[in-house]
Motif scaffolding. Sequence first.
Motif, PDB file in Angstrom:
ATOM      1  N   SER A  44       0.837  -1.210   0.000  1.00 28.88           N
ATOM      2  CA  SER A  44       0.000   0.000   0.000  1.00 28.88           C
ATOM      3  C   SER A  44       0.864   1.249   0.000  1.00 28.88           C
ATOM      4  O   SER A  44       0.563   2.226  -0.675  1.00 28.88           O
ATOM      5  CB  SER A  44      -0.921   0.012   1.226  1.00 28.88           C
ATOM      6  OG  SER A  44      -1.785  -1.087   1.193  1.00 28.88           O
ATOM      7  N   ASP A 165      -6.195  -1.513  -4.625  1.00 30.80           N
ATOM      8  CA  ASP A 165      -5.612  -2.025  -3.385  1.00 30.80           C
ATOM      9  C   ASP A 165      -6.590  -2.997  -2.736  1.00 30.80           C
ATOM     10  O   ASP A 165      -7.595  -2.592  -2.173  1.00 30.80           O
ATOM     11  CB  ASP A 165      -5.276  -0.874  -2.432  1.00 30.80           C
ATOM     12  CG  ASP A 165      -4.367  -1.330  -1.296  1.00 30.80           C
ATOM     13  OD1 ASP A 165      -4.171  -2.544  -1.155  1.00 30.80           O
ATOM     14  OD2 ASP A 165      -3.856  -0.464  -0.556  1.00 30.80           O
ATOM     15  N   GLU A 166      -6.277  -4.267  -2.840  1.00 32.18           N
ATOM     16  CA  GLU A 166      -7.104  -5.343  -2.293  1.00 32.18           C
ATOM     17  C   GLU A 166      -8.590  -5.172  -2.605  1.00 32.18           C
ATOM     18  O   GLU A 166      -9.417  -5.116  -1.706  1.00 32.18           O
ATOM     19  CB  GLU A 166      -6.894  -5.453  -0.778  1.00 32.18           C
ATOM     20  CG  GLU A 166      -5.488  -5.909  -0.440  1.00 32.18           C
ATOM     21  CD  GLU A 166      -5.314  -6.180   1.060  1.00 32.18           C
ATOM     22  OE1 GLU A 166      -6.231  -6.776   1.631  1.00 32.18           O
ATOM     23  OE2 GLU A 166      -4.277  -5.811   1.607  1.00 32.18           O
TER      24      GLU A 166
HETATM   25 MG   LIG Z   1      -2.205  -2.701   2.410  1.00 37.73          MG
END
Ligand SMILES: [Mg+2]
Lengths: 511, 347
Positions: A44, A165-166
């Motif tokens: 991240s 992100d995810e």
């Molecule tokens: Mg992360």
Amino acid sequence: MEYVIEMLNIRKEFPGIVANDNITLQLKKGEIHALLGENGAGKSTLMNVLFGLYQPEQGEIKVKGKKVNITNPNIANDLGIGMVHQHFMLVDPFTVTENIVLGMEPKKGVTIDMKKAVKDVKEISDRYGLKVDPNAKIAEISVGMQQRVEILKTLYRGAEILIFDEPTAVLTPQEIKELTQIFKTLISEGKSIILITHKLKEIIEVCDRVTVIRKGVGIDTLDVEGTTPNELASLMVGREVLFRTEKKTAVPKEAVLEITKLNVKDARGVNAVKDLSITLRAGEIVGIAGVDGNGQSELIEAITGLRKISSGSIKLSGKELSSLKPRKITEAGIGHIPQDRHKHGLVLDFPIGENMVLQTYYQTPFSKMSMLNNKEINKKAKKLIAEFDVRTPSEYTEARALSGGNQQKAIIGREVDRDPDLLIAAQPTRGLDVGAIEFIHQRLIDQRDKGKAVLLLSFELDEIMNVSDRIAVIYEGNIIAIVDPKETTEQELGLLMAGSKRKEAGEDTHV
Amino acid sequence: MFNRVQKILIPVISVILGLIIGAIVMIISGFNPLEGYSALLKGAVGDSFYLGETIRQITPYIFAGLAVAFAFRTGLFNIGVEGQLLVGWIASVWVGLAFDLPKVIHLPMSILAGAAAGALWAFVPGILKARFRVHEVIVTIMMNYIALHLVNHLVRYVISDQQNTTERVPETASLKSPFLETLTEFSTMHFGIFLALAGAIIFWLILEKTTAGFELRSVGFNQHASEYAGMNVNRNIVFSMVISGAFAGLGGAMEGLGTFGYAFIHSAFSGVGFDGIAVALLGGNVAIGVVLAAALFGILKQGALIMPIESGVPTELVEIVIAIIIFFVASSYIIAYVLQRFKKGAK
Ligand SMILES: [Mg+2]
Ligand SMILES: Nc1ncnc2c1ncn2[C@@H]1O[C@H](COP(=O)(O)OP(=O)(O)OP(=O)(O)O)[C@@H](O)[C@H]1O
């Protein structure tokens, strides 16, 4: 070779930790590039650097071969970089269109040209097969739809490179399938994608190349073709990873949780849990399988005292819980790993130490005569941090500064450590890396083997099948079947979750 | 949001910027800023009399700042400090006048009466928020007006016989100290400052060291997680308002038993309660910060009284400086942004 994005030798430090150490990531035009690494590896952070949220201490970024200086997200936008964060940034009472055009509204004179905005949004939505209703309110659409709004937001701003992100952590299996399809459309329209995910199968299925980082250091970039989940896992963890958790057959004993004829209303006042009955025994793990929105959340909130019930009974070892306050329920012996770690699980502005005693701060040894005993609190935190491998500079670090997966590990550590008679684990491994998942599953099984009851809620059929001793299928607020994971298949579960009753199971729900 | 260094740097830079812009305003209006500021400083701490007056001025600012900050740490915005201060003031004076007791009992009792009245006044918005989700800002503002008129009524018709002021409280209920007065060439300095500093320590102790403070802070940051963890969110809201009001009431007691020694008809709000909001903001809602910010406010306000006599610069300049300081603290993002730029540029 043509790269649209090059991040070269990026270094980013936080107080007490090097989050990115000399990482290089190159994105080709038209590819889906996975970014893989353990919790806290720095994924991240690296993407936030690219999106202009963090400034790197070292290294350079090139967009289409030209060196750029991305000092804030607006510059990233102008360069065609868009990011879909794991935690959405939408204004709830606004409509889809209002959210999308926010900050760059089409104007007619001095007023906003809403007609044109709606038309534009509809057009982009159709082009990429997003099927979003431009006039719906954010508060009224599902998480999956909200994510599409985030995607639309980046596309509306002209993004050529999309960072996710995810994205799949919050989605149901069906929604994941649809998202995969959306990825394909995006690529065919000439976009390039960076995808962070912990699900190795997803990488194999949709990605072209993958960059692996470990503890802030770039390990390797390889073509997905020809790799296996096992290879990826060992690259990222640095050791062999078993995918199946080993466990002995359960030896269930006396009933721990007895729910009878439970009815619970949801936030809108509609019956979400209807005449639900189920029994959990000591020494077993019961998995709740079901499509999101079939009363799972309401059921858990009712057990933990966060939501009033309309009728029925909830008993823990014979003691009626349904009229008790959350504190009394916790003290009666229930642990709860909540679904939403930021909303319920943590006080993000508290240090990890204080978060580790969020329910026990008033008990000895953490408190003496109403005064906090910080020494004991931090001792406990240190122990849990070590035991559950929570990667943090120290117990004094604010929970906010931890990576998503490490926040989750902190919560799990806290709840498991209290050694409750009944542990409710709602999506416990959401956002965890494969190594951590294996560890957490083992801890859940250990609790069971110690003679505790575990209620597992998960949207991942793999997880449900692997960990549970019995699977209860929930549909429209009712348990419509209880199946043995050894005797069922994903297909059968899928059908049950869609509401097709299985005769013999349907009659035998109250075990 | 901001790291430790920024949390300290932002108010400091804001104060410096405030003073610089104040200087520019002075130049534009034809004054010498050096003269102006040195007159201000002289008027605030130039000799022991001025120093005594400044310390006396700082006292209620500390209490008002602590009151606002305490509520804020639990996520509540107590705009009602002004009203709580007024009822604390009248209650302490009333108890001071109504009883005839030895000082060891009478003085603490009068002070506590002030705290209790302030607490009661803040209890109302607290309970309305907890029970019915009525926003505390609206209720506290209304309670300010009720306090103002109630206090005026009490002064005129109940405690005095249609006078504009009450009688002076007897020596047994007074915070005045002949010793401190002689020490400071007969300023109005009284014992209150010691109570205010003790209040700051208590503020810190409650919030940082007790289990109750743990709950208050937790509720302030995240109500959902607090509820999940078994805390009673509503009870904490009421509790926080009550403690906040008690601090405000103590501030009033300092005025009633110390500075003035009586209560009087207010034609308008005293303003101390509202300044408390600025003090808390500048002090970052922590005890030590509130004390320092209160000291700065006391110095500026006290010095402003002498400034026109010594240098011709009008008192209003200080209001400008204060307004600018608050502006910069409130828009701290600007400073944080510049700091970040600065750090990068230095590399
Ligand atoms: Mg992360
Ligand atoms: N704002 C911050 N302040 C301090 N440290 C931070 C901050 N953000 C991240 N970190 C630290 O940097 C490291 C990398 O965090 P990052 O969020 O990039 O991990 P990640 O790879 O995304 O992990 P996950 O899979 O768990 O989301 C972690 O050790 C984390 O504690």
